[in-house]
Design a protein around this motif. Structure first.
Motif, PDB file in Angstrom:
ATOM      1  N   ILE A  81       0.841  -1.208   0.000  1.00 51.21           N
ATOM      2  CA  ILE A  81       0.000   0.000   0.000  1.00 51.21           C
ATOM      3  C   ILE A  81       0.873   1.253   0.000  1.00 51.21           C
ATOM      4  CG2 ILE A  81      -1.896   1.247   1.111  1.00 51.21           C
ATOM      5  CD1 ILE A  81      -2.227  -1.320   2.890  1.00 51.21           C
ATOM      6  N   SER A  82       1.865   1.286   0.880  1.00 50.10           N
ATOM      7  CA  SER A  82       2.740   2.463   0.951  1.00 50.10           C
ATOM      8  C   SER A  82       3.405   2.726  -0.386  1.00 50.10           C
ATOM      9  CB  SER A  82       3.868   2.256   1.968  1.00 50.10           C
ATOM     10  OG  SER A  82       3.347   1.934   3.209  1.00 50.10           O
ATOM     11  N   GLN A  83       3.908   1.653  -0.993  1.00 50.68           N
ATOM     12  CA  GLN A  83       4.618   1.803  -2.258  1.00 50.68           C
ATOM     13  C   GLN A  83       3.663   2.198  -3.381  1.00 50.68           C
ATOM     14  OE1 GLN A  83       8.222   1.370  -2.831  1.00 50.68           O
ATOM     15  NE2 GLN A  83       7.799   2.009  -0.750  1.00 50.68           N
ATOM     16  N   LEU A  84       2.487   1.649  -3.366  1.00 54.21           N
ATOM     17  CA  LEU A  84       1.488   2.032  -4.363  1.00 54.21           C
ATOM     18  C   LEU A  84       1.225   3.531  -4.268  1.00 54.21           C
ATOM     19  CD1 LEU A  84      -1.703   0.321  -5.522  1.00 54.21           C
ATOM     20  CD2 LEU A  84      -1.962   2.559  -4.503  1.00 54.21           C
ATOM     21  N   LYS A  85       1.029   4.014  -3.059  1.00 53.22           N
ATOM     22  CA  LYS A  85       0.743   5.444  -2.871  1.00 53.22           C
ATOM     23  C   LYS A  85       1.931   6.320  -3.262  1.00 53.22           C
ATOM     24  CE  LYS A  85      -2.736   5.083   0.804  1.00 53.22           C
ATOM     25  NZ  LYS A  85      -3.576   6.294   0.776  1.00 53.22           N
ATOM     26  N   ALA A  86       3.143   5.813  -3.030  1.00 53.57           N
ATOM     27  CA  ALA A  86       4.335   6.627  -3.262  1.00 53.57           C
ATOM     28  C   ALA A  86       4.847   6.541  -4.695  1.00 53.57           C
ATOM     29  CB  ALA A  86       5.444   6.195  -2.294  1.00 53.57           C
ATOM     30  N   LYS A  87       4.616   5.418  -5.384  1.00 50.43           N
ATOM     31  CA  LYS A  87       5.304   5.175  -6.651  1.00 50.43           C
ATOM     32  C   LYS A  87       4.417   5.012  -7.874  1.00 50.43           C
ATOM     33  CE  LYS A  87       9.459   4.597  -4.671  1.00 50.43           C
ATOM     34  NZ  LYS A  87       9.974   3.267  -4.317  1.00 50.43           N
ATOM     35  N   ILE A  88       3.200   4.539  -7.691  1.00 59.00           N
ATOM     36  CA  ILE A  88       2.414   4.205  -8.882  1.00 59.00           C
ATOM     37  C   ILE A  88       1.630   5.425  -9.360  1.00 59.00           C
ATOM     38  CG2 ILE A  88       0.648   2.631  -9.806  1.00 59.00           C
ATOM     39  CD1 ILE A  88       1.848   0.455  -8.227  1.00 59.00           C
ATOM     40  N   PRO A  89       1.830   5.810 -10.634  1.00 58.68           N
ATOM     41  CA  PRO A  89       1.248   7.059 -11.141  1.00 58.68           C
ATOM     42  C   PRO A  89      -0.273   6.983 -11.303  1.00 58.68           C
ATOM     43  CG  PRO A  89       2.427   5.927 -12.904  1.00 58.68           C
ATOM     44  CD  PRO A  89       2.682   5.148 -11.648  1.00 58.68           C
ATOM     45  N   ILE A  90      -0.939   7.241 -10.186  1.00 56.97           N
ATOM     46  CA  ILE A  90      -2.401   7.307 -10.150  1.00 56.97           C
ATOM     47  C   ILE A  90      -2.742   8.578  -9.365  1.00 56.97           C
ATOM     48  CG2 ILE A  90      -4.513   6.164  -9.334  1.00 56.97           C
ATOM     49  CD1 ILE A  90      -3.071   3.490  -9.547  1.00 56.97           C
ATOM     50  N   TRP A  91      -3.795   9.242  -9.820  1.00 61.71           N
ATOM     51  CA  TRP A  91      -4.204  10.497  -9.153  1.00 61.71           C
ATOM     52  C   TRP A  91      -5.699  10.485  -8.900  1.00 61.71           C
ATOM     53  CZ3 TRP A  91      -1.131   9.988 -13.414  1.00 61.71           C
ATOM     54  CH2 TRP A  91       0.186  10.423 -13.315  1.00 61.71           C
ATOM     55  N   LYS A  92      -6.092  11.203  -7.856  1.00 58.87           N
ATOM     56  CA  LYS A  92      -7.527  11.370  -7.613  1.00 58.87           C
ATOM     57  C   LYS A  92      -7.833  12.801  -7.255  1.00 58.87           C
ATOM     58  CE  LYS A  92      -7.241   9.852  -2.759  1.00 58.87           C
ATOM     59  NZ  LYS A  92      -6.512   8.604  -2.584  1.00 58.87           N
ATOM     60  N   LYS A  93      -9.036  13.205  -7.641  1.00 60.34           N
ATOM     61  CA  LYS A  93      -9.524  14.482  -7.122  1.00 60.34           C
ATOM     62  C   LYS A  93     -10.807  14.229  -6.361  1.00 60.34           C
ATOM     63  CE  LYS A  93     -11.620  15.760 -11.573  1.00 60.34           C
ATOM     64  NZ  LYS A  93     -11.517  16.690 -12.706  1.00 60.34           N
ATOM     65  N   GLU A  94     -10.966  14.954  -5.270  1.00 59.96           N
ATOM     66  CA  GLU A  94     -12.203  14.877  -4.505  1.00 59.96           C
ATOM     67  C   GLU A  94     -13.244  15.742  -5.194  1.00 59.96           C
ATOM     68  OE1 GLU A  94     -10.826  14.049   0.112  1.00 59.96           O
ATOM     69  OE2 GLU A  94     -11.372  16.078  -0.489  1.00 59.96           O
ATOM     70  N   VAL A  95     -14.455  15.234  -5.244  1.00 63.40           N
ATOM     71  CA  VAL A  95     -15.557  16.000  -5.816  1.00 63.40           C
ATOM     72  C   VAL A  95     -16.553  16.278  -4.689  1.00 63.40           C
ATOM     73  CG1 VAL A  95     -17.372  16.027  -7.569  1.00 63.40           C
ATOM     74  CG2 VAL A  95     -15.207  14.847  -8.032  1.00 63.40           C
ATOM     75  N   TYR A  96     -16.908  17.565  -4.525  1.00 67.83           N
ATOM     76  CA  TYR A  96     -17.764  17.971  -3.412  1.00 67.83           C
ATOM     77  C   TYR A  96     -19.203  18.199  -3.864  1.00 67.83           C
ATOM     78  CZ  TYR A  96     -13.072  18.752  -1.721  1.00 67.83           C
ATOM     79  OH  TYR A  96     -11.758  18.582  -1.397  1.00 67.83           O
ATOM     80  N   ASP A  97     -20.075  18.258  -2.880  1.00 66.00           N
ATOM     81  CA  ASP A  97     -21.503  18.492  -3.177  1.00 66.00           C
ATOM     82  C   ASP A  97     -21.729  19.869  -3.791  1.00 66.00           C
ATOM     83  OD1 ASP A  97     -20.872  19.800  -0.854  1.00 66.00           O
ATOM     84  OD2 ASP A  97     -22.594  19.090   0.293  1.00 66.00           O
TER      85      ASP A  97
END
Lengths: 88, 146, 146, 88
Positions: free
Chosen positions: C119-135
């Protein structure tokens, strides 16, 4: 004072006694856990195999078998013979 | 914010469902769920092949001890929300799960650490026993080392 | 004894199935499977309610980096047998899993420790991004702190 | 020497440039990663927001933006702008 208790046998102890449970009458109370174990050993000498690796459970609470540990029993109390656990 | 907390121990003879255990700890407040699955391993002991395990439990006491294990977990990791353990009884053949447990928490470190503790405590405290059954028909009661 | 080892990373827009990920790491030689499920948490940021997350990935590079993460895990925990990660892309609403990963090993400590590292390595190394979407329809790109 | 590379923009950088990808011709090579970033900044001044928090990936390998880091580019090489990761 004495009590009539229900003794449950699990795993290896059920195999050694050939019983899942039995009623045992006239158990002195209070009684040391060591004496309680010896009483069960007298009924089922084959339980000897489990000596030093077994604990009891009285009313669903573990009780180590040691001279210092005293147990007070009431009629219909559940006493279980608990061989080494192997859940999981 | 007060969140309802569930502690569930189910002992059952049916095959275990990972999805059911995961669903039981689901919570909108939780970003992390840690799961552990214990499976009967293919194994050879003194030339005999393990074909499966036979489990039994002191059911009522298992529930009593599970309540204590949960209290213990919640003392160390107050952020833990739900705890669910399904443990199989009776015959479990090689390759099938004997235990599935899941713990949820808002952040991952709590559930991750808590689940390790939960397995250790289950093995050490909850009155469940198994015997290995070999291809020779012989059996041997197991003993948790921990 | 040589055992086939699988490293699987799947990036997909569909809902994730825990069972599918668990099945992907199943092995008769493994007594333990550790699973981690990351879920979009109900959250409020500056009075705005998070309704979901929108994920994107640099897909080819994600696979390249995942191979490195797996090599790293196998160096530290050679007993690890299979590694499987399913990561969701696109819209993930609150309460749904964005990532499910499972690691199997003969004994539990290896998979338990390895999954935390994964999990740590996935978060630190794998090029994936997210944006939070609000109400409020507003969005905000997130940043892993680890 | 120069190369014609394909630049990929992700997440915030795609938002700032309004592009997912573009071809960029006549990029000098070898080039320091700092100069490569400055070249992209010239094309898309709004990328400035990501300054100091961004890395590049060249042929799918991370490259930190620092004066010492030199990059050799070939035609059709993939260069990606990688804002802070947030997978999981």
């Amino acid at each position: 004072m004495t009590a009539r208790v229900c003794v449950l046998y699990f795993a290896k102890s059920a195999e050694l006694t050939g019983l899942k449970e039995e009623e045992v009458a006239a158990v002195p109370t209070p009684i040391s856990s060591r004496d309680l174990w010896n009483l069960l050993l007298q009924r089922h000498p084959r339980l000897q195999t489990l000596q030093d690796r077994v604990v009891l459970a009285v009313r669903q609470q573990y009780v180590a078998i040691g001279d210092q540990v005293a147990v007070t029993l009431g009629d219909r109390d559940e006493v279980a013979v608990v061989p080494p656990l192997s859940g999981g | 914010m007060s969140v309802e907390q569930r502690n569930v121990l189910k002992l059952c003879h049916d095959r275990l469902s990972v999805q059911e255990v995961v669903d039981a700890v689901n919570s909108d407040s939780c970003g992390a769920t840690a799961v552990f699955i214990g499976t009967t391993r293919e194994d050879e002991v003194n030339g005999r092949k393990v074909v499966g395990l036979e489990y039994e439990a002191y059911k009522l006491m298992a529930q009593t001890e599970f309540v204590k294990v949960c209290a213990d977990i919640r003392e160390y990791w107050p952020a833990v929300v739900h705890i669910c353990v399904h443990h199989r009884l009776g015959w479990v053949k090689v390759g099938e799960a004997s235990v599935v447990m899941a713990i949820s928490s808002p952040h991952r470190h709590d559930s991750h650490q808590a689940i390790q503790h939960c397995i250790s405590q289950l093995k050490a405290k909850i009155p469940i026993w198994k015997k290995e059954v070999y291809d020779t028909q012989e059996v041997s009661w197991k003993e948790n080392s921990e």
